[in-house]
Design a protein around this motif. Structure first.
Motif, PDB file in Angstrom:
ATOM      1  N   GLU A  98     -24.290 -22.429 -14.898  1.00 22.72           N
ATOM      2  CA  GLU A  98     -23.726 -21.404 -15.246  1.00 22.72           C
ATOM      3  C   GLU A  98     -22.048 -21.223 -14.760  1.00 22.72           C
ATOM      4  OE1 GLU A  98     -28.102 -20.810 -15.415  1.00 22.72           O
ATOM      5  OE2 GLU A  98     -26.877 -21.524 -13.802  1.00 22.72           O
ATOM      6  N   GLU A  99     -21.944 -21.934 -13.610  1.00 19.41           N
ATOM      7  CA  GLU A  99     -20.553 -21.863 -13.340  1.00 19.41           C
ATOM      8  C   GLU A  99     -19.805 -22.980 -14.057  1.00 19.41           C
ATOM      9  OE1 GLU A  99     -19.381 -23.395  -9.015  1.00 19.41           O
ATOM     10  OE2 GLU A  99     -21.466 -24.015  -9.083  1.00 19.41           O
ATOM     11  N   MET A 100     -20.411 -23.894 -14.525  1.00 15.88           N
ATOM     12  CA  MET A 100     -19.815 -24.929 -15.123  1.00 15.88           C
ATOM     13  C   MET A 100     -19.773 -24.506 -16.768  1.00 15.88           C
ATOM     14  SD  MET A 100     -19.204 -27.321 -13.265  1.00 15.88           S
ATOM     15  CE  MET A 100     -18.657 -28.476 -14.186  1.00 15.88           C
ATOM     16  N   THR A 101     -20.225 -23.393 -17.069  1.00  9.12           N
ATOM     17  CA  THR A 101     -19.949 -22.955 -18.441  1.00  9.12           C
ATOM     18  C   THR A 101     -19.569 -21.569 -18.461  1.00  9.12           C
ATOM     19  OG1 THR A 101     -22.427 -21.908 -18.751  1.00  9.12           O
ATOM     20  CG2 THR A 101     -21.958 -24.172 -19.565  1.00  9.12           C
ATOM     21  N   PHE A 102     -19.045 -20.908 -17.317  1.00 11.21           N
ATOM     22  CA  PHE A 102     -18.586 -19.516 -17.485  1.00 11.21           C
ATOM     23  C   PHE A 102     -17.053 -19.556 -18.052  1.00 11.21           C
ATOM     24  CE2 PHE A 102     -16.048 -16.254 -15.650  1.00 11.21           C
ATOM     25  CZ  PHE A 102     -16.841 -15.203 -15.984  1.00 11.21           C
ATOM     26  N   SER A 103     -17.011 -18.476 -18.766  1.00 10.42           N
ATOM     27  CA  SER A 103     -15.683 -18.324 -19.232  1.00 10.42           C
ATOM     28  C   SER A 103     -15.735 -16.957 -19.607  1.00 10.42           C
ATOM     29  CB  SER A 103     -15.455 -19.279 -20.768  1.00 10.42           C
ATOM     30  OG  SER A 103     -14.265 -18.760 -21.482  1.00 10.42           O
ATOM     31  N   ALA A 104     -14.432 -16.235 -19.025  1.00 10.85           N
ATOM     32  CA  ALA A 104     -13.924 -14.969 -19.384  1.00 10.85           C
ATOM     33  C   ALA A 104     -13.775 -14.757 -20.651  1.00 10.85           C
ATOM     34  CB  ALA A 104     -12.835 -14.367 -18.259  1.00 10.85           C
ATOM     35  N   THR A 105     -12.864 -15.797 -21.209  1.00 13.97           N
ATOM     36  CA  THR A 105     -12.365 -15.713 -22.844  1.00 13.97           C
ATOM     37  C   THR A 105     -13.657 -15.622 -23.582  1.00 13.97           C
ATOM     38  OG1 THR A 105     -10.525 -16.575 -22.231  1.00 13.97           O
ATOM     39  CG2 THR A 105     -11.024 -16.773 -24.159  1.00 13.97           C
ATOM     40  N   ALA A 106     -14.491 -16.439 -23.341  1.00  8.75           N
ATOM     41  CA  ALA A 106     -15.984 -16.403 -24.283  1.00  8.75           C
ATOM     42  C   ALA A 106     -16.511 -15.360 -24.065  1.00  8.75           C
ATOM     43  CB  ALA A 106     -16.697 -17.606 -23.824  1.00  8.75           C
ATOM     44  N   LYS A 107     -16.463 -14.745 -22.925  1.00  5.72           N
ATOM     45  CA  LYS A 107     -17.339 -13.402 -23.047  1.00  5.72           C
ATOM     46  C   LYS A 107     -16.426 -12.377 -23.722  1.00  5.72           C
ATOM     47  CE  LYS A 107     -19.909 -13.537 -18.835  1.00  5.72           C
ATOM     48  NZ  LYS A 107     -21.281 -13.416 -19.414  1.00  5.72           N
ATOM     49  N   LYS A 108     -15.303 -12.157 -23.457  1.00  2.43           N
ATOM     50  CA  LYS A 108     -14.306 -11.146 -24.255  1.00  2.43           C
ATOM     51  C   LYS A 108     -14.252 -11.214 -25.709  1.00  2.43           C
ATOM     52  CE  LYS A 108      -9.392  -9.739 -24.298  1.00  2.43           C
ATOM     53  NZ  LYS A 108      -8.140 -10.041 -23.759  1.00  2.43           N
ATOM     54  N   PHE A 109     -14.389 -12.595 -26.014  1.00  2.00           N
ATOM     55  CA  PHE A 109     -14.567 -12.676 -27.601  1.00  2.00           C
ATOM     56  C   PHE A 109     -15.759 -13.001 -28.283  1.00  2.00           C
ATOM     57  CE2 PHE A 109     -10.086 -13.383 -26.169  1.00  2.00           C
ATOM     58  CZ  PHE A 109      -9.359 -12.463 -26.885  1.00  2.00           C
ATOM     59  N   ASN A 110     -16.941 -13.054 -27.355  1.00  2.00           N
ATOM     60  CA  ASN A 110     -18.241 -13.187 -27.832  1.00  2.00           C
ATOM     61  C   ASN A 110     -18.391 -14.519 -28.394  1.00  2.00           C
ATOM     62  OD1 ASN A 110     -20.989 -12.187 -28.080  1.00  2.00           O
ATOM     63  ND2 ASN A 110     -20.832 -11.293 -30.198  1.00  2.00           N
ATOM     64  N   ILE A 111     -17.782 -15.428 -27.787  1.00  2.00           N
ATOM     65  CA  ILE A 111     -17.827 -16.906 -28.251  1.00  2.00           C
ATOM     66  C   ILE A 111     -19.124 -17.613 -27.399  1.00  2.00           C
ATOM     67  CG2 ILE A 111     -16.958 -19.050 -28.291  1.00  2.00           C
ATOM     68  CD1 ILE A 111     -14.091 -17.425 -28.253  1.00  2.00           C
ATOM     69  N   PHE A 147     -17.499 -26.869 -19.017  1.00  2.00           N
ATOM     70  CA  PHE A 147     -17.675 -26.991 -20.391  1.00  2.00           C
ATOM     71  C   PHE A 147     -16.994 -25.869 -21.401  1.00  2.00           C
ATOM     72  CE2 PHE A 147     -20.291 -25.903 -24.044  1.00  2.00           C
ATOM     73  CZ  PHE A 147     -20.062 -27.027 -24.769  1.00  2.00           C
ATOM     74  N   ARG A 148     -16.499 -26.465 -22.514  1.00  2.00           N
ATOM     75  CA  ARG A 148     -16.066 -25.479 -23.507  1.00  2.00           C
ATOM     76  C   ARG A 148     -16.506 -25.866 -24.825  1.00  2.00           C
ATOM     77  NH1 ARG A 148      -9.959 -26.755 -22.163  1.00  2.00           N
ATOM     78  NH2 ARG A 148      -9.745 -26.202 -20.131  1.00  2.00           N
ATOM     79  N   SER A 149     -17.233 -25.036 -25.500  1.00  2.00           N
ATOM     80  CA  SER A 149     -17.357 -25.132 -26.910  1.00  2.00           C
ATOM     81  C   SER A 149     -16.039 -25.526 -27.739  1.00  2.00           C
ATOM     82  CB  SER A 149     -18.072 -24.129 -27.340  1.00  2.00           C
ATOM     83  OG  SER A 149     -17.233 -22.946 -27.554  1.00  2.00           O
TER      84      SER A 149
END
Length: 152
Positions: A12-25, A63-65
């Protein structure tokens, strides 16, 4: 549910991204990418934490998709997209000292001391990557507003 990659680092900490959450990525790694994250944590982050007497490491980007990577202005070919790279700081520790310890004592593919400021040694962050097997270049760089420079 929390998924441990190593004793001190979670998926979870290695994949967390506020940007991903904000833009539903969707920012979910595949099984091989999770194996890369485990390797990164076990070969870089856990030994570093141990060296610094179990002081915490603050992961700012793991990690970033490819979609997320492009959204933040990075390459979809970034090592972050393979689960091989992490950006982090160690609160209370000079980033140059931490990065120097990695540079002098670890196997890594790429190490970048990013936006370091001698007047504020807690500013900026450290990027480090590692690949499984042979092929780690030990490429050490610094990055500032002017771009990348070889770190000698």
């Amino acid at each position: 549910m929390t998924t441990k990659l190593t004793p001190h680092f979670t998926l979870e900490e290695m994949t967390f991204s506020a940007t991903a959450k904000k833009f539903n990525i969707l920012n979910e790694p595949t099984a091989p990418q999770i194996e890369n994250l485990k390797y990164l944590c076990s070969e870089i982050l856990e030994p570093l934490r141990s060296y610094y007497e179990d002081k915490p490491i603050r992961v700012t980007s793991g990690f970033r998709s490819p979609t997320l990577s492009e959204k933040i202005g990075s390459s979809k070919n970034s090592q972050h997209c393979q689960g091989c790279a992490v950006d982090f700081t160690m609160p209370g520790f000079d980033n140059r000292n931490v990065a120097s310890h990695i540079k002098n004592n670890f196997i890594f593919d790429q190490l970048i001391l990013e936006y370091y400021d001698e007047n504020d040694p807690l500013k900026g962050w450290i990027h480090v990557s590692i690949v499984q097997g042979d092929g780690n270049r030990k490429d050490a760089l610094t990055k500032d507003r002017e771009g990348y420079k070889v770190w000698k």
